[in-house]
Design a protein around this motif. Sequence first.
Motif, PDB file in Angstrom:
ATOM      1  N   GLU A 248     -14.451  34.905  84.130  1.00 40.43           N
ATOM      2  CA  GLU A 248     -15.714  34.939  83.906  1.00 40.43           C
ATOM      3  C   GLU A 248     -16.766  35.825  84.138  1.00 40.43           C
TER       4      GLU A 248
ATOM      5  N   ARG B 264     -15.453  38.858  82.573  1.00 39.58           N
ATOM      6  CA  ARG B 264     -15.951  38.468  81.477  1.00 39.58           C
ATOM      7  C   ARG B 264     -17.747  39.216  81.450  1.00 39.58           C
ATOM      8  N   ALA B 265     -18.605  38.782  82.042  1.00 40.33           N
ATOM      9  CA  ALA B 265     -19.986  38.223  81.726  1.00 40.33           C
ATOM     10  C   ALA B 265     -20.265  40.082  82.454  1.00 40.33           C
TER      11      ALA B 265
ATOM     12  N   THR C  16     -17.329  39.161  74.536  1.00 41.53           N
ATOM     13  CA  THR C  16     -17.157  38.417  73.502  1.00 41.53           C
ATOM     14  C   THR C  16     -16.322  37.273  73.616  1.00 41.53           C
ATOM     15  N   CYS C  17     -15.409  37.375  73.417  1.00 40.90           N
ATOM     16  CA  CYS C  17     -14.207  36.772  73.725  1.00 40.90           C
ATOM     17  C   CYS C  17     -13.361  36.815  74.548  1.00 40.90           C
TER      18      CYS C  17
ATOM     19  N   LEU D 267     -12.649  27.619  81.710  1.00 37.01           N
ATOM     20  CA  LEU D 267     -14.140  28.285  81.560  1.00 37.01           C
ATOM     21  C   LEU D 267     -15.414  27.972  81.571  1.00 37.01           C
ATOM     22  N   PRO D 268     -16.347  28.040  81.774  1.00 38.99           N
ATOM     23  CA  PRO D 268     -17.385  27.302  80.832  1.00 38.99           C
ATOM     24  C   PRO D 268     -17.210  26.859  79.737  1.00 38.99           C
ATOM     25  N   ARG D 269     -17.866  25.866  79.021  1.00 37.94           N
ATOM     26  CA  ARG D 269     -17.852  25.345  78.144  1.00 37.94           C
ATOM     27  C   ARG D 269     -18.583  25.982  76.596  1.00 37.94           C
TER      28      ARG D 269
ATOM     29  N   THR E 115     -17.197  28.824  75.995  1.00 35.80           N
ATOM     30  CA  THR E 115     -16.566  30.214  75.543  1.00 35.80           C
ATOM     31  C   THR E 115     -15.370  30.832  74.739  1.00 35.80           C
ATOM     32  N   CYS E 116     -15.173  31.239  74.359  1.00 39.14           N
ATOM     33  CA  CYS E 116     -14.460  32.247  72.783  1.00 39.14           C
ATOM     34  C   CYS E 116     -13.144  31.890  73.709  1.00 39.14           C
ATOM     35  N   VAL E 117     -11.931  31.029  73.651  1.00 37.39           N
ATOM     36  CA  VAL E 117     -11.051  31.224  74.151  1.00 37.39           C
ATOM     37  C   VAL E 117     -10.148  31.045  73.009  1.00 37.39           C
TER      38      VAL E 117
END
Length: 499
Positions: free
Chosen positions: A383, A386-387, A392-393, A409-411, A413-415
């Motif tokens: 994460e 990613r940040a 974005t995904c 991952l944080p709820r 998050t595009c996975v």
Amino acid sequence: MGGADARIVRNTTLVILALVALRLVAAAFTPITFDEAYYWMWSKNLAGGYYDHPPMVAYVIRAGTMIAGDTELGVRVFSILLALPMSYAIYRSAAILFGGARVAATSAILLNVTMMASVGTLIVTPDAPLLVASSFVLFFLAKVLETGRGGWWLAVGAAVGAALLSKYTAMFFGLAILIWLAAVPKLRHWFLSPWPYLGGLVALALFSPVILWNADHQWVSFAKQLGRAKIEDFRPVFIAELIPTQIAFATPLVFILGAMGLHALTWRRAGALASRVLIETMFWTIVAYFVWHSLHARVEANWFAPVYPPFVVAAAAAANLVQWKQRQRRLVEFCLRWAAPAGIVMFAALIVQANTGWLSGYRRDATVRSVGVGWRELAAEIESVRARNGATCVLAPDYGTTGWLAFYLPRGTCVVQQNQRIRWVNMPEPDAKLLAGKLLYVDELRADGSALGDRFAKVTQIAQLQRKRGPLVVETYGIDLLEGAKGDVLDRSPPPEAR
């Protein structure tokens, strides 16, 4: 109920409650497996069927997360609590078929100390609800035998339907019931009664959502599961795995008692004909199929879940009813005395090992890849990457990694799994805007690098992150930044079953 029987019921209840409590504690701090994470994603999008299995496991997880949230305990709590009605069904089955509170109590406790039940209800797979439903199939058939009332066939149909909603293996219950009715002269009159057929219609009605889902999806789930063992693929090497794995899953002492019980029932040393044949047909019909399957493909140990209810009843009969010779009697008494302690110790050791690796000196073992130890920490690092890069995904190449990423991952998050889109056909398509930006690709580090160079103008490895259990590096992941998609980001090729 006499005083002695009342004490047996009370003590059995307390033992089973304690075992269930132990599983709940273990469930709360043991990271979920990749299969559980995958099925958890199913539970967010309930449907009549899925690529791999019928939907019951998703319903069970959904019920649990409604109780305890999207946590490890939430995923597992309802499955673990189902051990309570399962234990009741086994207790009553044994009491009806072989008489006496002692046989019934032994059956219920032996089932709960097997790894099939203790780990099998803790780690939520389709085999968990299948084990519970199988216990009720046996119980309701015992009620048919005890009462002679046709209405119980409707309950049998409901239990078989619930089993079919859990796993396709339950189709063998129909064959087992037919063999039982044909083999016992006093039961053959049921062939001329409408009640068994009405029970079959109940089972079919409950299973119909799975049929309709498959009809809408090119029968892909049926093709995948029913086509596992191909006659032309004759590889008998897998049959050598059957007995060792079942000794472990039953625990050695319960396995010995069960084997002795099946022998005793076969040679008419315990119980009435109808009871003996019911146990044997419910056991051997499914075992015969798996023996055939093992000649062509691997049979996973947990697939034997539906034979455990009759197996432990046979074990209880061996322990309490059969008049053994002196040496055999000593073996039975030893197994009966130590089966529960041995099962509890095996369960505790497995949980400690899966979470820490202590018992193997931090070396690899069978649990290290499937249990998600280290994923919470790994996901936090992913994460952060990613940040920092504005992705974005997050994409992954397999359902297990996709499930773990989505869970840890944080709820929100595009996975997305980049390939095998049939696995996610029940879920909303990912937002096209999120797929149009920078993407993060998470995969185990490979010598040949990312396989997505033909889909993106730029593929840059920006990190290598490790998942660890203690000092042991379980996996090293390459984190690639994907930019400039040349077309559809997702591989929408149909699965082999639909081609």
